[in-house]
Design a protein around this motif. Structure first.
Motif, PDB file in Angstrom:
ATOM      1  N   ASP A   1      34.480  28.160  41.622  1.00  0.00           N
ATOM      2  CA  ASP A   1      33.222  28.770  41.207  1.00  0.00           C
ATOM      3  C   ASP A   1      32.075  28.107  41.968  1.00  0.00           C
ATOM      4  O   ASP A   1      32.234  27.001  42.500  1.00  0.00           O
TER       5      ASP A   1
ATOM      6  N   ASP B   1      31.767  23.551  39.629  1.00  0.00           N
ATOM      7  CA  ASP B   1      32.969  24.208  39.139  1.00  0.00           C
ATOM      8  C   ASP B   1      33.498  23.420  37.937  1.00  0.00           C
ATOM      9  O   ASP B   1      33.730  22.213  38.029  1.00  0.00           O
ATOM     10  N   ARG B   2      33.710  24.107  36.826  1.00  0.00           N
ATOM     11  CA  ARG B   2      34.079  23.425  35.580  1.00  0.00           C
ATOM     12  C   ARG B   2      35.445  22.746  35.673  1.00  0.00           C
ATOM     13  O   ARG B   2      35.651  21.674  35.093  1.00  0.00           O
TER      14      ARG B   2
ATOM     15  N   THR C   1      41.064  26.830  29.359  1.00  0.00           N
ATOM     16  CA  THR C   1      39.847  26.051  29.561  1.00  0.00           C
ATOM     17  C   THR C   1      40.160  24.818  30.393  1.00  0.00           C
ATOM     18  O   THR C   1      41.308  24.329  30.404  1.00  0.00           O
TER      19      THR C   1
ATOM     20  N   ARG D   1      30.928  35.994  32.697  1.00  0.00           N
ATOM     21  CA  ARG D   1      30.597  37.010  33.711  1.00  0.00           C
ATOM     22  C   ARG D   1      30.010  38.265  33.053  1.00  0.00           C
ATOM     23  O   ARG D   1      29.068  38.871  33.576  1.00  0.00           O
TER      24      ARG D   1
ATOM     25  N   LYS E   1      35.530  32.383  30.812  1.00  0.00           N
ATOM     26  CA  LYS E   1      35.021  32.752  32.134  1.00  0.00           C
ATOM     27  C   LYS E   1      34.705  34.240  32.199  1.00  0.00           C
ATOM     28  O   LYS E   1      33.654  34.647  32.719  1.00  0.00           O
TER      29      LYS E   1
ATOM     30  N   PRO F   1      37.434  38.184  34.922  1.00  0.00           N
ATOM     31  CA  PRO F   1      36.045  37.985  35.344  1.00  0.00           C
ATOM     32  C   PRO F   1      35.589  39.005  36.383  1.00  0.00           C
ATOM     33  O   PRO F   1      34.388  39.269  36.505  1.00  0.00           O
TER      34      PRO F   1
END
Length: 249
Positions: free
Chosen positions: A20, A24-25, A235, A106, A102, A71
């Motif tokens: 991302d 980014d997570r 997650t 979005r 996610k 997403p």
């Protein structure tokens, strides 16, 4: 099957996904856990049916809510809304059923009001929708390679919906991954990721495999590569936790 180094040695983890925009997570979560991780995109996406989607969205009053299990649906909606402000206003704050945070994010960015994101899987989301018993038809937006679990469950429960393909998924066949001794973990985020790895001539069995959820985990098992770890939820924190547990086992 090769074993990874002790967790204190920060083994490499290859996340088979596109990163991302920073931060980014997933990369952050692994970094905070003291693990080296990098993303390796395995898919590309195209959005060839924008006019068809716009035409469907003009029937706003015909639908109680949207359904999205990817997403990319949010991306498709954002592209349509970008140069159609009246359409964007018509759908602003419209309810939308989403699988995972996610996808929900979005959809929220596209102006909708997602819920059901904690369901964690298409199967669970279908049950959530059925329990809510929406009165009007739903609009199920999906990709050309979507699984049949959610729509079939809705049909079985007589939940009315229209389906519209809004993006196409293309699998890479040119992956070049580090050797297993350098990156012992491969984390799969979709069954298509497994397809990309195998079509690139890479043996998943040479690595320790992990999956973001039960659907992907099932695909790995069916292909003869049962995952050493399956995240309890889609997650970053759940993924990091399950890799730690799998290593300690």
């Amino acid at each position: 099957r090769p074993r990874c180094a002790p967790m204190a040695d920060a083994p490499d983890v290859i996340l088979l996904r596109s990163p991302d925009p920073p931060p980014d997570r997933y990369l952050e979560a692994f970094d905070h856990a003291g693990l080296r991780a990098r993303c390796e995109p395995v898919l590309s996406f195209s959005f060839p049916r924008q006019e068809a989607l716009a035409a469907q969205l003009r029937s706003r009053d015909a639908y109680a809510a949207l359904i999205a299990t990817s997403p990319r649906v949010g991306t498709a909606l954002a592209r349509v809304f970008e140069d159609r402000p009246a359409l964007a206003r018509a759908w602003r704050k419209a309810p939308a059923y989403a699988v995972g945070p996610k996808t929900a994010a979005r959809l929220r960015d596209a102006g909708l009001a997602p819920h059901g994101a904690d369901a964690g899987s298409a199967e669970a989301l279908a049950e959530h929708i059925i329990e809510e018993d929406p009165a009007a038809p739903l609009l199920f937006l999906c990709g050309n390679r979507r699984r049949d679990v959610l729509p079939q469950r809705l049909r079985d429960a007589a939940v009315s919906f229209d389906e519209q393909v809004v993006y196409h998924t293309h699998t890479r066949t040119d992956l070049a991954l580090p050797a297993p001794e350098d990156a012992p973990w491969l984390v799969f985020f979709s069954p298509s990721g497994l397809e990309a790895v195998t079509q690139s001539g890479i043996d998943p069995g040479a690595y320790r495999c992990a999956a973001i959820g039960p659907t992907t985990g099932g695909a790995l098992k069916e292909a003869g590569h049962p995952p050493a770890a399956v995240a309890a939820a889609p997650t970053p924190s759940a993924l990091v936790k399950t890799l730690r547990q799998a290593h300690a086992a």
